[in-house]
Design a protein around this motif. Structure first.
Motif, PDB file in Angstrom:
ATOM      1  N   SER A  29       1.593  -6.456  12.203  1.00  0.00           N
ATOM      2  CA  SER A  29       0.688  -7.560  12.552  1.00  0.00           C
ATOM      3  C   SER A  29      -0.781  -7.245  12.268  1.00  0.00           C
ATOM      4  O   SER A  29      -1.648  -8.086  12.500  1.00  0.00           O
ATOM      5  CB  SER A  29       0.856  -7.914  14.035  1.00  0.00           C
ATOM      6  OG  SER A  29       0.414  -6.839  14.854  1.00  0.00           O
ATOM      7  N   ASP A  30      -1.078  -6.062  11.751  1.00  0.00           N
ATOM      8  CA  ASP A  30      -2.460  -5.658  11.470  1.00  0.00           C
ATOM      9  C   ASP A  30      -2.750  -5.794   9.980  1.00  0.00           C
ATOM     10  O   ASP A  30      -2.275  -4.993   9.175  1.00  0.00           O
ATOM     11  CB  ASP A  30      -2.681  -4.212  11.916  1.00  0.00           C
ATOM     12  CG  ASP A  30      -4.089  -3.706  11.649  1.00  0.00           C
ATOM     13  OD1 ASP A  30      -4.929  -4.471  11.134  1.00  0.00           O
ATOM     14  OD2 ASP A  30      -4.345  -2.524  11.960  1.00  0.00           O
ATOM     15  N   PRO A  31      -3.553  -6.790   9.581  1.00  0.00           N
ATOM     16  CA  PRO A  31      -3.835  -6.978   8.154  1.00  0.00           C
ATOM     17  C   PRO A  31      -4.652  -5.834   7.553  1.00  0.00           C
ATOM     18  O   PRO A  31      -4.708  -5.694   6.329  1.00  0.00           O
ATOM     19  CB  PRO A  31      -4.606  -8.299   8.105  1.00  0.00           C
ATOM     20  CG  PRO A  31      -5.183  -8.458   9.472  1.00  0.00           C
ATOM     21  CD  PRO A  31      -4.237  -7.781  10.418  1.00  0.00           C
ATOM     22  N   ASP A  32      -5.256  -4.994   8.389  1.00  0.00           N
ATOM     23  CA  ASP A  32      -6.058  -3.876   7.896  1.00  0.00           C
ATOM     24  C   ASP A  32      -5.308  -2.548   7.901  1.00  0.00           C
ATOM     25  O   ASP A  32      -5.878  -1.504   7.587  1.00  0.00           O
ATOM     26  CB  ASP A  32      -7.339  -3.743   8.730  1.00  0.00           C
ATOM     27  CG  ASP A  32      -8.248  -4.956   8.583  1.00  0.00           C
ATOM     28  OD1 ASP A  32      -8.324  -5.518   7.470  1.00  0.00           O
ATOM     29  OD2 ASP A  32      -8.868  -5.347   9.594  1.00  0.00           O
ATOM     30  N   ALA A  33      -4.027  -2.558   8.260  1.00  0.00           N
ATOM     31  CA  ALA A  33      -3.243  -1.323   8.299  1.00  0.00           C
ATOM     32  C   ALA A  33      -3.087  -0.764   6.885  1.00  0.00           C
ATOM     33  O   ALA A  33      -2.943  -1.508   5.917  1.00  0.00           O
ATOM     34  CB  ALA A  33      -1.880  -1.578   8.920  1.00  0.00           C
ATOM     35  N   ILE A  34      -3.116   0.557   6.783  1.00  0.00           N
ATOM     36  CA  ILE A  34      -3.012   1.233   5.492  1.00  0.00           C
ATOM     37  C   ILE A  34      -1.903   2.279   5.588  1.00  0.00           C
ATOM     38  O   ILE A  34      -1.916   3.107   6.497  1.00  0.00           O
ATOM     39  CB  ILE A  34      -4.329   1.946   5.129  1.00  0.00           C
ATOM     40  CG1 ILE A  34      -5.474   0.956   5.041  1.00  0.00           C
ATOM     41  CG2 ILE A  34      -4.181   2.714   3.817  1.00  0.00           C
ATOM     42  CD1 ILE A  34      -6.836   1.621   4.988  1.00  0.00           C
ATOM     43  N   GLU A  35      -0.955   2.241   4.673  1.00  0.00           N
ATOM     44  CA  GLU A  35       0.064   3.285   4.609  1.00  0.00           C
ATOM     45  C   GLU A  35      -0.551   4.478   3.887  1.00  0.00           C
ATOM     46  O   GLU A  35      -1.097   4.342   2.792  1.00  0.00           O
ATOM     47  CB  GLU A  35       1.306   2.785   3.871  1.00  0.00           C
ATOM     48  CG  GLU A  35       2.426   3.783   3.885  1.00  0.00           C
ATOM     49  CD  GLU A  35       3.721   3.220   3.326  1.00  0.00           C
ATOM     50  OE1 GLU A  35       4.780   3.697   3.748  1.00  0.00           O
ATOM     51  OE2 GLU A  35       3.664   2.313   2.474  1.00  0.00           O
TER      52      GLU A  35
END
Length: 109
Positions: free
Chosen positions: A17-23
């Motif tokens: 749900s976090d559009p700023d998450a980075i793998e």
């Protein structure tokens, strides 16, 4: 690549749900060695070190829950493994060709 359902990893809801998450990293054990795809997304490598330390704590908890290990002892074993590799200073980075598609193995992005 196939795994038993109980070993499949899922994306946490908070990340989905976090559009700023980075793998940052994907890791596998393949053909008797670690294989990974990494993304050096932080400006300061220190932040990645912090993530590794937190991951070691979480993995120790996982060993306690899944395998019945003592969590403190599991954490110490994980840190010993990390220390052994650092002291050996013999790890080489071998970049595999980047394949086209959503999954890339052994690539630095």
């Amino acid at each position: 690549m196939s795994e038993a359902p109980e070993f499949l990893l899922t994306t946490p809801d908070s990340v989905a749900s976090d559009p700023d998450a980075i793998e940052i990293i994907r890791m596998w054990w393949s053909k008797n060695e670690p294989v990974m795809s990494v993304k050096p997304a932080f400006n300061d490598p220190h932040k990645f070190g912090e993530m590794l330390a937190i991951a070691a704590r979480h993995m120790a908890h996982g060993y306690a829950v899944r395998h019945g290990h003592n969590e403190r002892e599991a954490y110490a074993r994980i840190l010993q493994g990390l220390s052994d590799v650092v002291k050996a200073d013999n790890v080489q980075t071998v970049a595999e060709p980047v394949s086209k598609g959503p999954e890339t193995k052994g690539s630095v992005q």
